[in-house]
Design a protein around this motif. Sequence first.
Motif, PDB file in Angstrom:
ATOM      1  N   HIS A 136      -4.391  -3.572  92.248  1.00 10.64           N
ATOM      2  CA  HIS A 136      -3.659  -4.564  93.035  1.00 10.64           C
ATOM      3  C   HIS A 136      -3.358  -4.125  94.461  1.00 10.64           C
ATOM      4  O   HIS A 136      -3.045  -4.966  95.301  1.00 10.64           O
ATOM      5  CB  HIS A 136      -2.366  -4.951  92.310  1.00 10.64           C
ATOM      6  CG  HIS A 136      -2.619  -5.690  91.033  1.00 10.64           C
ATOM      7  ND1 HIS A 136      -1.626  -5.972  90.124  1.00 10.64           N
ATOM      8  CD2 HIS A 136      -3.761  -6.218  90.519  1.00 10.64           C
ATOM      9  CE1 HIS A 136      -2.144  -6.627  89.098  1.00 10.64           C
ATOM     10  NE2 HIS A 136      -3.430  -6.780  89.323  1.00 10.64           N
ATOM     11  N   ARG A 196      -2.686 -10.081  91.458  1.00 12.24           N
ATOM     12  CA  ARG A 196      -1.469  -9.432  90.969  1.00 12.24           C
ATOM     13  C   ARG A 196      -0.617 -10.333  90.076  1.00 12.24           C
ATOM     14  O   ARG A 196       0.272  -9.837  89.378  1.00 12.24           O
ATOM     15  CB  ARG A 196      -0.634  -8.931  92.150  1.00 12.24           C
ATOM     16  CG  ARG A 196      -0.136 -10.012  93.079  1.00 12.24           C
ATOM     17  CD  ARG A 196       0.421  -9.436  94.382  1.00 12.24           C
ATOM     18  NE  ARG A 196       0.962 -10.455  95.258  1.00 12.24           N
ATOM     19  CZ  ARG A 196       0.228 -11.232  96.052  1.00 12.24           C
ATOM     20  NH1 ARG A 196      -1.090 -11.083  96.061  1.00 12.24           N
ATOM     21  NH2 ARG A 196       0.796 -12.133  96.819  1.00 12.24           N
ATOM     22  N   GLU A 197      -0.860 -11.643  90.058  1.00  9.23           N
ATOM     23  CA  GLU A 197      -0.079 -12.542  89.216  1.00  9.23           C
ATOM     24  C   GLU A 197      -0.786 -12.892  87.910  1.00  9.23           C
ATOM     25  O   GLU A 197      -0.296 -13.724  87.154  1.00  9.23           O
ATOM     26  CB  GLU A 197       0.254 -13.829  89.978  1.00  9.23           C
ATOM     27  CG  GLU A 197       1.201 -13.621  91.150  1.00  9.23           C
ATOM     28  CD  GLU A 197       1.674 -14.934  91.764  1.00  9.23           C
ATOM     29  OE1 GLU A 197       2.118 -15.806  90.997  1.00  9.23           O
ATOM     30  OE2 GLU A 197       1.592 -15.087  92.993  1.00  9.23           O
ATOM     31  N   LYS A 216       1.107 -12.854  84.476  1.00 12.54           N
ATOM     32  CA  LYS A 216       2.113 -13.872  84.182  1.00 12.54           C
ATOM     33  C   LYS A 216       1.576 -14.998  83.316  1.00 12.54           C
ATOM     34  O   LYS A 216       2.352 -15.759  82.737  1.00 12.54           O
ATOM     35  CB  LYS A 216       2.662 -14.456  85.489  1.00 12.54           C
ATOM     36  CG  LYS A 216       3.408 -13.455  86.357  1.00 12.54           C
ATOM     37  CD  LYS A 216       3.929 -14.122  87.613  1.00 12.54           C
ATOM     38  CE  LYS A 216       4.682 -13.130  88.497  1.00 12.54           C
ATOM     39  NZ  LYS A 216       5.171 -13.781  89.739  1.00 12.54           N
ATOM     40  N   SER A 249       2.842 -16.430  96.814  1.00 11.64           N
ATOM     41  CA  SER A 249       3.185 -16.670  95.415  1.00 11.64           C
ATOM     42  C   SER A 249       2.621 -18.002  94.926  1.00 11.64           C
ATOM     43  O   SER A 249       2.803 -19.045  95.565  1.00 11.64           O
ATOM     44  CB  SER A 249       4.705 -16.659  95.249  1.00 11.64           C
ATOM     45  OG  SER A 249       5.071 -17.138  93.980  1.00 11.64           O
ATOM     46  N   ASN A 301       3.606 -19.558  92.215  1.00 10.21           N
ATOM     47  CA  ASN A 301       4.719 -20.407  91.794  1.00 10.21           C
ATOM     48  C   ASN A 301       5.355 -21.111  92.989  1.00 10.21           C
ATOM     49  O   ASN A 301       5.818 -22.251  92.872  1.00 10.21           O
ATOM     50  CB  ASN A 301       5.766 -19.577  91.041  1.00 10.21           C
ATOM     51  CG  ASN A 301       5.349 -19.287  89.612  1.00 10.21           C
ATOM     52  OD1 ASN A 301       4.594 -20.050  89.008  1.00 10.21           O
ATOM     53  ND2 ASN A 301       5.805 -18.183  89.065  1.00 10.21           N
ATOM     54  N   SER A 311       2.298 -19.577  86.720  1.00  9.06           N
ATOM     55  CA  SER A 311       2.885 -19.586  85.376  1.00  9.06           C
ATOM     56  C   SER A 311       3.746 -20.822  85.122  1.00  9.06           C
ATOM     57  O   SER A 311       3.743 -21.382  84.023  1.00  9.06           O
ATOM     58  CB  SER A 311       3.704 -18.310  85.156  1.00  9.06           C
ATOM     59  OG  SER A 311       4.724 -18.189  86.138  1.00  9.06           O
TER      60      SER A 311
END
Length: 401
Positions: A155, A164-165, A168, A302, A304, A349
Amino acid sequence: MKTAQDLRTLLERVTKAPLKPQQRLKILRSFLIPKLYHGIVLSGTTIKRLRQLDLQNRAAVRRWLRLPHDVAKGFFHATVADSGLGIPALETSVPALMHDRLSALASSDVPMFAAVGASEWAKKRLLWASRLLRRDGVDLTSKTRRDNYWRDKLHVSVDGRELRECHKSNLSTRWVDSDAHRIPGRDYVQHIHTRINCLPTAVRVSRGVRRASRDVKCRAGCQETETAAHVIQNCHRTHGGRVRRHDAVCHVLAAGLRRAGWSVEEEPVIPTREGNRKPDLVCYKEDMATVVDAQIVSAVSSLNDSHLKKTYYANNSDVSHTLIERYGVDKKNLAFTSCTISWRGVWASKSQEDLQRMGLTKNLLCSITTRVLQGSHTNWTRFNKMTSMKHRSPMAREGIG
């Protein structure tokens, strides 16, 4: 060294066998490497030999998946859940196994075993293993820390940052291992290339040899740096491909929601004071209605956050008022969500959770992951086959006027 010769022979057999690339990976990950553990742990191996064995394994995987030489080492050894290939790294796993066995011997209640654990040979090997398991100030004796070590190696790399996510949402990685048997071998290799960002572009192929005079601008005349992200997500050559990829995701979602008992209206036009809004899907059943917008984005920021921004954008007061009147639902039963996934197949996620609550199965959502990866690779192929150019200023015309 006999172990190296045995490994070379086994890898050659797997390479020559009529298998898909993902089947070869499964054999290496689950059978071939574990077969070597017992002999290596009980032998007087060295860190140099372990690294040579790891090098053989990575060379074989590069050959099977047609990976370039500069793919991050962490991609091979990070777990599948952390967006890697899950190939065990002997340079960390063998010292850990040796450390666990010798520690168990030293603390055994059986006098004979305890005597072996207290011998000079055992103390030297235990010290050797402990020294190798101390990296960057972190003790890697536990499997979780070893997994985190390789995850971080991936990462922090340029190609692994956008992954990197992955941990999740298991929808982002199921296709790599457990669902791999459903994917044609050629598509699997293309998905891997898209996932780890090793598609050849002007920036990618100039790593390590780039000079100030080397042009890395987009070949389509965009005046932007030609990276895979630009080619697949922004370039004018791939606009049509992005639309088709987006529409394919919406069609899969609509079909799944209908099977889950929802009535689905695709792309209804809703007039608002800010202009017409056209959400991808409006789903309703009984006294509930939900607006679902699909988006395929970059994972630099991000995912999310991208999901929430899309949801807030769709949640317009005029849109809400129109839908409440059109479908006869209460305001409290009107919801807004999104299907947010990155162009490299990483899910937001919160988006996954919302869609599963609506009744979509994990198998269907996993099919969206591979569909996005396929569409992204198709965009890259389309870019390289097209010759259209963007001209920011009128072309010079000589000999006229």
